[in-house]
Design an enzyme around this catalytic site. Structure first.
Site, PDB file in Angstrom:
ATOM      1  N   SER A 156      94.490 -69.740 -50.616  1.00  0.00           N
ATOM      2  CA  SER A 156      93.142 -70.262 -51.324  1.00  0.00           C
ATOM      3  C   SER A 156      92.330 -71.403 -50.256  1.00  0.00           C
ATOM      4  O   SER A 156      92.947 -72.045 -50.240  1.00  0.00           O
ATOM      5  CB  SER A 156      93.245 -70.634 -52.283  1.00  0.00           C
ATOM      6  OG  SER A 156      93.103 -69.362 -53.121  1.00  0.00           O
TER       7      SER A 156
ATOM      8  N   GLN B 187      97.981 -73.599 -50.504  1.00  0.00           N
ATOM      9  CA  GLN B 187      99.742 -72.939 -50.631  1.00  0.00           C
ATOM     10  C   GLN B 187     100.020 -72.327 -50.276  1.00  0.00           C
ATOM     11  O   GLN B 187      99.221 -70.638 -49.319  1.00  0.00           O
ATOM     12  CB  GLN B 187      99.388 -72.715 -52.332  1.00  0.00           C
ATOM     13  CG  GLN B 187     100.881 -72.082 -52.526  1.00  0.00           C
ATOM     14  CD  GLN B 187     100.399 -70.895 -54.212  1.00  0.00           C
ATOM     15  OE1 GLN B 187      99.521 -70.935 -54.541  1.00  0.00           O
ATOM     16  NE2 GLN B 187     101.778 -71.743 -54.935  1.00  0.00           N
TER      17      GLN B 187
ATOM     18  N   GLU C 273     101.706 -73.719 -61.431  1.00  0.00           N
ATOM     19  CA  GLU C 273     100.897 -73.017 -61.490  1.00  0.00           C
ATOM     20  C   GLU C 273     100.485 -72.218 -62.125  1.00  0.00           C
ATOM     21  O   GLU C 273      99.761 -72.150 -62.030  1.00  0.00           O
ATOM     22  CB  GLU C 273     100.726 -72.421 -59.951  1.00  0.00           C
ATOM     23  CG  GLU C 273     100.293 -71.030 -59.550  1.00  0.00           C
ATOM     24  CD  GLU C 273     100.425 -70.493 -58.173  1.00  0.00           C
ATOM     25  OE1 GLU C 273     101.713 -70.788 -57.450  1.00  0.00           O
ATOM     26  OE2 GLU C 273      99.584 -70.392 -57.895  1.00  0.00           O
TER      27      GLU C 273
ATOM     28  N   SER D 297     102.449 -66.584 -50.357  1.00  0.00           N
ATOM     29  CA  SER D 297     102.191 -65.147 -50.167  1.00  0.00           C
ATOM     30  C   SER D 297     102.493 -64.848 -48.123  1.00  0.00           C
ATOM     31  O   SER D 297     101.593 -65.283 -47.209  1.00  0.00           O
ATOM     32  CB  SER D 297     101.177 -64.962 -50.782  1.00  0.00           C
ATOM     33  OG  SER D 297     101.414 -64.947 -51.927  1.00  0.00           O
TER      34      SER D 297
HETATM   35  C1  LIG Z   1      92.848 -65.285 -56.168  1.00  0.00           C
HETATM   36  C2  LIG Z   1      94.195 -65.494 -55.899  1.00  0.00           C
HETATM   37  C3  LIG Z   1      94.028 -66.472 -55.504  1.00  0.00           C
HETATM   38  C4  LIG Z   1      95.362 -66.955 -54.146  1.00  0.00           C
HETATM   39  N1  LIG Z   1      95.682 -67.863 -53.975  1.00  0.00           N
HETATM   40  C5  LIG Z   1      97.064 -67.801 -53.151  1.00  0.00           C
HETATM   41  C6  LIG Z   1      97.032 -69.815 -52.600  1.00  0.00           C
HETATM   42  O1  LIG Z   1      96.007 -69.443 -52.444  1.00  0.00           O
HETATM   43  N2  LIG Z   1      98.464 -69.051 -51.751  1.00  0.00           N
HETATM   44  C7  LIG Z   1      99.408 -68.093 -51.730  1.00  0.00           C
HETATM   45  O2  LIG Z   1     100.321 -68.383 -50.904  1.00  0.00           O
HETATM   46  N3  LIG Z   1      98.607 -67.067 -52.378  1.00  0.00           N
HETATM   47  C8  LIG Z   1      97.466 -66.755 -52.908  1.00  0.00           C
HETATM   48  N4  LIG Z   1      97.767 -65.275 -53.455  1.00  0.00           N
HETATM   49  C9  LIG Z   1      98.630 -64.519 -53.982  1.00  0.00           C
HETATM   50  C10 LIG Z   1      99.397 -63.759 -54.748  1.00  0.00           C
HETATM   51  O3  LIG Z   1      99.858 -65.364 -55.111  1.00  0.00           O
HETATM   52  C11 LIG Z   1     100.094 -62.306 -54.389  1.00  0.00           C
HETATM   53  O4  LIG Z   1      98.750 -61.807 -54.902  1.00  0.00           O
HETATM   54  C12 LIG Z   1     100.454 -62.092 -56.096  1.00  0.00           C
HETATM   55  O5  LIG Z   1     102.021 -63.137 -56.109  1.00  0.00           O
HETATM   56  C13 LIG Z   1     100.366 -60.454 -55.981  1.00  0.00           C
HETATM   57  O6  LIG Z   1     101.129 -60.477 -54.941  1.00  0.00           O
HETATM   58  P1  LIG Z   1     100.910 -58.830 -53.432  1.00  0.00           P
HETATM   59  O7  LIG Z   1      99.138 -59.091 -53.741  1.00  0.00           O
HETATM   60  O8  LIG Z   1     101.687 -58.816 -52.400  1.00  0.00           O
HETATM   61  O9  LIG Z   1     101.533 -57.391 -54.247  1.00  0.00           O
HETATM   62  P2  LIG Z   1     101.972 -56.783 -54.449  1.00  0.00           P
HETATM   63  O10 LIG Z   1     103.089 -57.869 -54.822  1.00  0.00           O
HETATM   64  O11 LIG Z   1     102.124 -55.894 -53.457  1.00  0.00           O
HETATM   65  O12 LIG Z   1     101.591 -56.255 -56.036  1.00  0.00           O
HETATM   66  C14 LIG Z   1     101.250 -54.727 -55.619  1.00  0.00           C
HETATM   67  C15 LIG Z   1     101.318 -54.232 -57.684  1.00  0.00           C
HETATM   68  O13 LIG Z   1     102.616 -53.869 -58.038  1.00  0.00           O
HETATM   69  C16 LIG Z   1     102.991 -54.613 -59.160  1.00  0.00           C
HETATM   70  N5  LIG Z   1     104.208 -55.130 -59.001  1.00  0.00           N
HETATM   71  C17 LIG Z   1     104.882 -55.615 -58.194  1.00  0.00           C
HETATM   72  N6  LIG Z   1     106.171 -55.993 -57.867  1.00  0.00           N
HETATM   73  C18 LIG Z   1     106.545 -55.390 -59.259  1.00  0.00           C
HETATM   74  C19 LIG Z   1     107.682 -55.202 -59.922  1.00  0.00           C
HETATM   75  N7  LIG Z   1     108.512 -55.234 -59.138  1.00  0.00           N
HETATM   76  N8  LIG Z   1     107.352 -54.501 -61.366  1.00  0.00           N
HETATM   77  C20 LIG Z   1     106.748 -54.288 -61.696  1.00  0.00           C
HETATM   78  N9  LIG Z   1     105.157 -53.932 -60.706  1.00  0.00           N
HETATM   79  C21 LIG Z   1     105.220 -55.211 -59.755  1.00  0.00           C
HETATM   80  C22 LIG Z   1     102.373 -55.646 -58.583  1.00  0.00           C
HETATM   81  O14 LIG Z   1     102.387 -55.813 -60.728  1.00  0.00           O
HETATM   82  C23 LIG Z   1     100.937 -55.056 -58.105  1.00  0.00           C
HETATM   83  O15 LIG Z   1      99.849 -54.694 -59.303  1.00  0.00           O
HETATM   84  C24 LIG Z   1      96.344 -65.573 -54.425  1.00  0.00           C
HETATM   85  C25 LIG Z   1      95.816 -64.401 -54.999  1.00  0.00           C
HETATM   86  C26 LIG Z   1      94.432 -64.287 -55.696  1.00  0.00           C
HETATM   87  C27 LIG Z   1      94.376 -63.199 -56.265  1.00  0.00           C
END
Ligand SMILES: Cc1cc2nc3c(=O)[nH]c(=O)nc-3n(C[C@H](O)[C@H](O)[C@H](O)COP(=O)(O)OP(=O)(O)OC[C@H]3O[C@@H](n4cnc5c(N)ncnc54)[C@H](O)[C@@H]3O)c2cc1C
Length: 384
Positions: free
Chosen positions: A166, A131, A248, A134
């Site tokens: 992933s 996928q 998902e 991100s």
């Molecule tokens: C195990 C794992 C597997 C994954 N696999 C994939 C994959 O296969 N493909 C893919 O594309 N992505 C994947 N991801 C990525 C995942 O979808 C993102 O990590 C997730 O959407 C969070 O985005 P970020 O890491 O940029 O955190 P950020 O968006 O930077 O968030 C950081 C913190 O701020 C908080 N926050 C942000 N915005 C708000 C808001 N508006 N209100 C309140 N709190 C907020 C969040 O909740 C979090 O605690 C994976 C992540 C993990 C951990």
């Protein structure tokens, strides 16, 4: 048409005759799970046997139409199959982002050619998908993504970077969000499917605290993608993306469900851990059963097209919390032995690695904070 009773009897007999004994045990580690793909790896040869037998009946995707490799079962029959598999403790024959995420989106948005091309291969575990959502600055704010797909006549040229992809280094194809219009946000996103073996695609694993690296940074450098690989309408990929995210979240919510018989947590409680921990395990079991019942109801509503669109957020939030507490309890029940990291006996630290992995459950597929925001706005109708 066969009655549900006859279907149950036939299904039970078939599963008893065809599910190998070794596939009637819980999956103990990621390597122990079956992912299929062009270059599959199996910890046990029965994994392939079980996947192939179920795939031949279309039972890796029992409710998909038979024309697309599915079992063509009704909702009631699918439920019976699930119940009979649970009764025998049969493992899921195939773990697949194709099944849990892309398949439903292809069924809803795909052209007939796309369905016939991709769905049967997903059902038989021939192609493994990853996928590409991100990006370094587009996680929760997913619509801020910048990976571009520029129009080059009969194809797009894709440039950019994804992160946390992933299993990108093991996947054969990617479903990927790209920007096809830079002048707007959500309305400039498209949904592309392409082969990870295409020229210009590269991956770099990211090492995690558990010592594993199932995630990658994924880079696209002038990757040519035929226009026929666009899923849905140009610049309307956000609708496909959101629909897929619901699936998902539903999939991730199911991680927390333990079975009763043979569940290591229940076994631990039976072996007589201290009374306080037993009480906590009992409470977990009650919550897990309540969640399980709610999931059944939710899936029924989903299949009937009656689910609230924000329901996956509820399930994802609660299911991932449950999964985290399940592994906390497993670690507590095992005591200091459970922290063993390298020995053969500990299967190279399967338990602590799985426990560490659960820490990511409330992040992947959209963080808990984001799910709570969705629940607050769309279910509780609170102001933003
Ligand atoms: C195990 C794992 C597997 C994954 N696999 C994939 C994959 O296969 N493909 C893919 O594309 N992505 C994947 N991801 C990525 C995942 O979808 C993102 O990590 C997730 O959407 C969070 O985005 P970020 O890491 O940029 O955190 P950020 O968006 O930077 O968030 C950081 C913190 O701020 C908080 N926050 C942000 N915005 C708000 C808001 N508006 N209100 C309140 N709190 C907020 C969040 O909740 C979090 O605690 C994976 C992540 C993990 C951990």
């Amino acid at each position: 048409m066969m009655s549900d009773e006859s279907f149950r009897a036939e299904t039970r007999a078939w599963l008893e005759a065809n599910c190998p004994e070794s596939m009637r045990q819980p999956v103990r580690s990621d390597k122990d799970a079956t992912w299929g793909g062009r270059n599959p790896t199996y910890a046990h040869p029965d994994q392939k046997l079980w996947m192939d037998r179920m795939g031949a009946r279309g039972w890796t995707v029992p409710d998909w139409p038979a024309a697309y490799g599915g079992g063509g079962l009704t909702a009631a029959e699918t439920k019976i199959l699930r119940e009979e598999m649970a009764r025998l403790k049969c493992r899921n024959p195939l773990n697949s982002f194709g099944i849990s995420m892309l398949g439903p989106a292809l069924l809803k948005y795909g052209t007939e050619e796309q369905k016939l091309e991709h769905l049967p291969k997903i059902a038989r575990g021939e192609i493994r998908w990853c996928q590409g959502y991100s990006e370094p600055n587009a996680g929760s704010d997913l619509a801020g993504l910048q990976t571009s797909a520029d129009d080059a006549g009969d194809h797009f040229v894709v440039n950019g970077q994804k992160v946390w992809t992933s299993y990108a280094d093991e996947a054969d194809w990617i479903f990927c969000l790209v920007r096809t219009d830079k002048t707007t946000k959500q309305a400039g996103i498209s949904f592309l499917l392409f082969d990870m073996a295409s020229e210009g695609v590269s991956t770099k694993p990211i090492l995690l605290i558990s010592g594993y690296s199932p995630f990658c940074e994924t880079f696209f450098d002038n990757v040519k993608v035929p226009k026929a690989n666009l899923l849905g309408t140009l610049n309307k990929g956000w609708d496909v993306a959101k629909f897929l995210l619901g699936h998902e979240r539903e999939m991730i919510s199911g991680f927390g469900l333990g079975g009763s018989a043979g569940d290591p947590l229940i076994e631990a409680a039976r072996k007589g851990v201290d009374p306080l921990l037993r009480a906590q395990i009992a409470l977990f079991d009650v919550r897990s059963k309540a969640f399980s019942a709610m999931s059944e109801k939710f899936i029924d509503e989903l299949k009937a097209g009656k689910a609230h669109p924000a329901q996956p957020s509820m399930m994802k939030y609660y299911g991932t919390e449950l999964n985290k507490s399940r592994h906390e309890l497993l670690m507590a029940a095992g005591g200091s032995d459970e922290l063993e990291w390298e020995s053969e006996a500990s299967r190279h630290g399967a338990a602590p690695r799985a426990w560490l992995r659960t820490k990511a459950n409330s992040i992947e597929g959209g963080t808990s904070e984001i799910q709570l925001n969705i629940i607050a706005k769309r279910i509780l109708d609170l102001p933003s």
